[in-house]
Design a protein around this motif. Structure first.
Motif, PDB file in Angstrom:
ATOM      1  N   ALA B 175      -0.736  -0.384   4.003  1.00  0.00           N
ATOM      2  CA  ALA B 175      -0.896  -0.108   3.027  1.00  0.00           C
ATOM      3  C   ALA B 175      -0.175   0.730   2.555  1.00  0.00           C
ATOM      4  CB  ALA B 175      -2.645   0.580   2.832  1.00  0.00           C
ATOM      5  N   SER B 176       0.165   1.908   3.201  1.00  0.00           N
ATOM      6  CA  SER B 176       1.349   3.091   2.744  1.00  0.00           C
ATOM      7  C   SER B 176       2.731   2.163   2.263  1.00  0.00           C
ATOM      8  CB  SER B 176       1.279   3.894   3.624  1.00  0.00           C
ATOM      9  OG  SER B 176       0.269   4.333   4.040  1.00  0.00           O
ATOM     10  N   LEU B 177       3.023   1.445   2.977  1.00  0.00           N
ATOM     11  CA  LEU B 177       4.392   0.589   2.848  1.00  0.00           C
ATOM     12  C   LEU B 177       4.226  -0.151   1.626  1.00  0.00           C
ATOM     13  CD1 LEU B 177       7.031  -0.237   4.225  1.00  0.00           C
ATOM     14  CD2 LEU B 177       5.932  -2.483   4.676  1.00  0.00           C
ATOM     15  N   ILE B 178       2.881  -1.063   1.200  1.00  0.00           N
ATOM     16  CA  ILE B 178       2.939  -1.656   0.151  1.00  0.00           C
ATOM     17  C   ILE B 178       2.704  -0.881  -0.971  1.00  0.00           C
ATOM     18  CG2 ILE B 178       1.475  -3.292  -1.159  1.00  0.00           C
ATOM     19  CD1 ILE B 178       0.619  -4.443   1.598  1.00  0.00           C
ATOM     20  N   ALA B 179       2.226   0.274  -0.891  1.00  0.00           N
ATOM     21  CA  ALA B 179       2.088   1.358  -2.083  1.00  0.00           C
ATOM     22  C   ALA B 179       3.283   1.874  -2.556  1.00  0.00           C
ATOM     23  CB  ALA B 179       0.937   2.274  -1.783  1.00  0.00           C
ATOM     24  N   VAL B 180       4.264   2.253  -1.531  1.00  0.00           N
ATOM     25  CA  VAL B 180       5.489   2.505  -1.815  1.00  0.00           C
ATOM     26  C   VAL B 180       6.329   1.864  -2.433  1.00  0.00           C
ATOM     27  CG1 VAL B 180       7.494   3.839  -0.699  1.00  0.00           C
ATOM     28  CG2 VAL B 180       5.417   4.470   0.048  1.00  0.00           C
TER      29      VAL B 180
END
Lengths: 277, 310
Positions: B175-180
């Motif tokens: 989720a962090s990767l996608i959000a960034v």
């Protein structure tokens, strides 16, 4: 009517609060990096987020000299400038031929170049790597220039072809086009006339080449481009954030400067691609 | 990136080429080939031939040294049973499922800017800014910001939430990767939508306003339908980006971990090719990625030809 207008205005003002917060978030990371780069290692540990009161440039000189960023920077400049020049020349020549000249197989050549857009480097990673070894292009800056040209070329050819096809025909009626003077027609007419498209492509391709990491990782081994160097720095200096931040600032600076100067061309370039697409 | 056959350009070219260059001139034809040769050669040597070569590899047990042996679909059967590959596909599906956010967020922002939010021009420039930064730069900064003791957790704590190890926890890393990635690239779609909105005739909006239509109604019934082709185009371009533009960020932000939680197919191909001893196996994964790209291209061509008919 007036009432509707004011209500609409008010809604837009209310909405601009979250929009402003989002805008802050878009610049905060770079602000954080600059701020951290100006702190000493100790100063950063003591206060990571506060504004630096006593800016130091020691991190920049350390990153530039000891972490060899100067060397990587040179590599990136040479490769980016070289690739962008080759891209512009090759794309402009191909665009000239595809848009103006008549020859058999023109359409199939144009389609072949466009179809290659479906083949990103990941899809051909293994055979591409072996091709580079076979042609003795591995671990050389000319090799990386050729690789960048091959992977960023199709959009440039497409844009130059579309651009030249839209030029007024009178331009070429005046110039007698025959085989003998084609090179001069290209140099004296096509290149100057293509300037707006060439400027857009020059800027966009500069961004792509400078920012690339995958192709560079694959092609260069003993040498590094700046982005590969930053990625390595990230792994080596997980605790020395100010040094990493200084490297990040040095690597991002040229792109930030280009964006500030050429913002209009960059924005228009993206928009042109979108509407024509 | 943005790529199509310029239909109008092709038509016009046909008309003009006949009028100008002498059709019987062999010297023109010879020079024309010389002019397209560099572009064609680069594309054929470094992309098209390797694609065919890779397709061939994918049916062999080539190990990089001994002669390749034809093994049929063994590599494909192998990857279908490879838990890492299956994880990468699941991660990819999760990423693809977030597409509505990747379209909706920039679309709403573009409409707001188009409707004249105060400071709209500035927002456009600022929102697009992260998109010009290398994913290495973005990844390296967020790697620091998203640490347990990083800025983001500090911000959350100030709001009364508890800190989370965003990148070190397999349930939040993807989720962090996608959000960034979303944060750093939504400006691209925003520009595409703004370009589309600038073609919507403003008297259409004025007429709707005079009829007493609410702001949201004009959006839903007039603005969005009139830029539908642009929205579809942005959706395809974004999807292509999801499949092929995540490498840099994964490489710097998470390196695929923890475990396999942020490995996407394009990153797995990189990991496999790095092992060097299974080119056939890595090529099979490449071919799966190519099939997805080809499918997207087919959709893109269909959208464009449909819109051209209107």
């Amino acid at each position: 009517m007036a009432e509707v207008k004011t209500r609409e205005k008010r809604i837009l003002w209310v909405i601009s609060v979250p929009m402003a917060l989002l805008a802050l978030s878009a610049v905060y990371p770079v602000f954080f990096a600059i701020n951290a780069a100006l702190k000493t290692r100790k100063g950063y540990v003591l206060d990571r987020f506060g504004l630096t009161t006593d800016p130091t440039f020691v991190n920049f000189s350390q990153a530039w000299n000891e972490s060899r960023l100067s060397e990587y920077f040179t590599n990136s400049v040479v490769v980016t400038v070289g690739a962008v020049l080759v891209l512009l020349v090759v794309a402009s020549m191909a665009g000239f031929a595809l848009a103006i000249l008549r020859f058999r197989g023109r359409k199939i050549i144009f389609i072949t170049i466009l179809v290659s857009l479906m083949i990103p480097v990941q899809v051909v990673l293994v055979p591409f790597y072996r091709t580079m070894i076979g042609l003795n292009l591995i671990d050389s800056r000319p090799g990386l220039i050729i690789a960048y040209t091959a992977f960023f070329l199709p959009f440039s050819v497409y844009l130059m072809t579309a651009f030249y096809a839209r030029l007024p025909r009178e331009l070429f009626e005046a110039a007698q086009i025959d085989g003998a003077n084609l090179l001069r027609v290209w140099w004296h007419i096509m290149l100057p006339m293509g300037k707006p498209a060439l400027v857009t492509l020059g800027i966009l391709n500069t961004l792509y080449c400078w920012n690339d990491v995958l192709i560079s990782l694959l092609v260069l081994q003993d040498q590094r481009t700046l982005m590969v160097g930053i990625a390595a720095l990230r792994g080596e200096y997980t605790t020395n954030v100010p040094l990493l931040a200084a490297g990040i600032c040095l690597a991002a600076a040229p792109i930030v400067i280009i964006y500030v100067i050429f913002q209009r061309q960059i924005v228009n370039g993206i928009a042109v691609g979108a509407v024509k697409g | 990136m943005t790529e199509t056959l310029p239909a109008t350009a092709t038509k016009r070219r046909k008309a003009t080429a006949a009028a100008h260059a002498d059709p019987g001139s062999r010297s023109v034809e010879r020079f024309a080939y010389l002019f397209v040769l560099p572009a064609l050669a680069l594309v054929v040597v470094f992309r098209i031939v390797p694609l065919i070569w890779g397709l061939g590899y994918s049916f062999t047990d080539y190990d990089g040294m001994s002669a390749p042996r034809f093994v049929g679909l063994d590599n494909y059967i192998g990857i279908a049973h490879d838990p890492v590959f299956l994880d990468s596909l699941i991660n990819m599906l999760i990423l693809l499922a977030t597409l509505p956010i990747w379209i909706g967020l920039p679309l709403v922002l573009a409409i707001l800017i188009h409707q004249g939010v105060p400071g709209g021009k500035l927002y456009r420039a600022v929102y697009f800014f992260p998109a010009v930064l290398s994913s290495v730069i973005v990844g390296a900064i967020f790697n620091v910001l998203l640490r347990y003791d990083g800025s983001f957790n500090l911000f959350l704590k100030a709001l009364g939430f508890s800190a989370v190890d965003w990148l070190g926890n397999s349930s939040t890393a993807l989720a962090s990767l996608i959000a960034v990635q979303l944060w750093s690239t939504f400006g691209m779609s925003l520009l595409i939508f703004l370009a589309g909105l600038s073609t919507v005739p403003s008297d259409m909006l004025e007429a709707a306003k005079l009829d007493g239509a609410k702001l949201t109604q004009t959006w839903w019934y007039i603005v969005i339908p009139s830029i539908r082709p642009i929205i579809e185009f942005a959706a395809v371009v974004t999807t292509i980006g999801m499949l092929t533009s995540m490498f840099g960020l994964i490489y710097v932000l998470t390196a695929g971990g923890p475990g396999t939680s942020t490995i996407l197919p394009e990153f797995l191909i990189w990991l496999e090719q790095g092992k060097m001893n299974r080119p056939g196996y890595a090529s099979a994964i490449s071919m799966v990625l190519f099939l997805m790209m080809a499918g997207l291209a087919a959709i893109q061509i269909r959208i464009m030809s449909r819109n051209a008919d209107i």
